[in-house]
Write an enzyme that holds these catalytic residues in place. Structure first.
Site, PDB file in Angstrom:
ATOM      1  N   ASP A  24       2.130  -4.784  -4.656  1.00 14.17           N
ATOM      2  CA  ASP A  24       1.562  -3.569  -4.027  1.00 14.17           C
ATOM      3  C   ASP A  24       0.116  -3.712  -3.550  1.00 14.17           C
ATOM      4  OD1 ASP A  24       4.022  -2.690  -4.834  1.00 14.17           O
ATOM      5  OD2 ASP A  24       3.312  -1.093  -6.146  1.00 14.17           O
ATOM      6  N   LYS A 129       9.746  -0.993  -2.755  1.00 16.19           N
ATOM      7  CA  LYS A 129      10.275  -0.450  -4.012  1.00 16.19           C
ATOM      8  C   LYS A 129       9.914   1.026  -4.136  1.00 16.19           C
ATOM      9  CE  LYS A 129       6.390  -2.074  -6.891  1.00 16.19           C
ATOM     10  NZ  LYS A 129       5.828  -0.752  -7.077  1.00 16.19           N
ATOM     11  N   CYS A 162       2.103  -0.474 -11.846  1.00 19.96           N
ATOM     12  CA  CYS A 162       3.201  -1.228 -11.228  1.00 19.96           C
ATOM     13  C   CYS A 162       3.298  -2.676 -11.697  1.00 19.96           C
ATOM     14  CB  CYS A 162       3.080  -1.158  -9.714  1.00 19.96           C
ATOM     15  SG  CYS A 162       3.403   0.507  -9.089  1.00 19.96           S
TER      16      CYS A 162
HETATM   17  N1  TIU Z   1       1.275   0.127  -7.463  1.00 17.67           N
HETATM   18  C1  TIU Z   1       0.932   0.984  -8.423  1.00 17.67           C
HETATM   19  O1  TIU Z   1       0.391   0.609  -9.450  1.00 17.67           O
HETATM   20  N2  TIU Z   1       1.162   2.336  -8.179  1.00 17.67           N
HETATM   21  C2  TIU Z   1       0.397   3.341  -8.694  1.00 17.67           C
HETATM   22  O2  TIU Z   1       0.659   4.517  -8.453  1.00 17.67           O
HETATM   23  N3  TIU Z   1      -0.674   2.974  -9.462  1.00 17.67           N
HETATM   24  C3  TIU Z   1      -1.636   3.802  -9.970  1.00 17.67           C
HETATM   25  O3  TIU Z   1      -2.447   3.306 -10.754  1.00 17.67           O
HETATM   26  N4  TIU Z   1      -1.684   5.076  -9.596  1.00 17.67           N
END
Ligand code: TIU
Length: 224
Positions: A24, A129, A162
């Site tokens: 991500d 995802k 994530c």
């Molecule tokens: N990619 C991921 O970690 N999504 C989140 O929403 N992370 C947060 O820390 N908010």
């Protein structure tokens, strides 16, 4: 096997069966005006790891080992996004609403793209995802099995959301997992530190942790 100095003990990297997973590293989390910002976070913390993640990707590209990029992304009709996820957190903008980089966390929008410095190249796998974990509703386990992957090296954001969720999902499916600790970041320094400790505790209950230099050093010694 290549032994990578790591905690809680050396990580046995299998060069024929190892892939990198970059979680991500998309504008939604790393740039102002995205989803991370909408939740009230300081996004500058995350941008700081981009050069280290680029260095890690370069290691895998040079070795010819697979690189997998994930994006947290929903379909434009949000049919894959639970109402609970949209409602959560009293954000300044909700998932699917239009922000400075288009609709938040929606596939195809400018904010959903991986930052330019880490852009996937031809032949690399990109997984959209809908959840925090990379295995939920993606089919990635079957993709990894088809190319014989048993070992996963993790990087990306955020460490305790994530990245940790994906690493735990991978661990439960039998993958040997290594987190590169300077190639991951959280909006909360204490949560990153705690995640690293809980992964390596109890003899590596979730996997191993090591800095990028440990991987680079082990590969350099092997080549010498
Ligand atoms: N990619 C991921 O970690 N999504 C989140 O929403 N992370 C947060 O820390 N908010």
């Amino acid at each position: 096997m290549i032994d990578i100095p790591a905690r809680p003990y050396p990580y046995p990297l299998d060069p024929a069966h190892t892939a990198l997973v970059v979680i991500d590293m998309q504008r939604d989390f790393i740039e102002p005006g995205g989803f991370g910002d909408s939740l009230g976070n300081d996004v500058a913390r995350l941008e700081a790891i981009v050069p280290t993640v680029a260095g890690l990707i370069e290691v895998f590209r040079q070795q010819g080992w697979p690189v997998i990029h994930t994006r947290e992304a929903h379909k434009p009709d949000l049919s894959d996004c639970p109402p609970s996820k949209i409602a959560r957190g009293n954000p300044s903008l909700h998932i699917g609403e239009v922000g400075a980089m288009g609709r938040l966390l929606v596939a195809g929008e400018p904010g959903n793209q991986i930052v330019a410095a880490l852009a996937p190249i031809e032949g690399e796998i990109v997984i959209d995802k809908p959840g925090k974990g990379m295995f939920w509703a993606t089919g990635v386990h079957e993709t990894l099995q088809a190319i014989g992957i048993t070992h996963l090296v993790f990087a990306g954001v955020t460490t305790e959301v994530c990245v940790q969720t994906s690493m735990r999902e991978a661990n439960d499916r039998g993958y040997e997992c290594l987190l590169i600790e300077d190639a991951t970041e959280s909006y909360f320094a204490q949560f990153k530190a705690a995640t690293i400790e809980m992964i390596a505790a109890q003899g590596g209950i979730v996997g191993w942790v090591a800095p990028l230099a440990a991987l680079q050093g082990a590969l350099a010694r092997r080549a010498a």
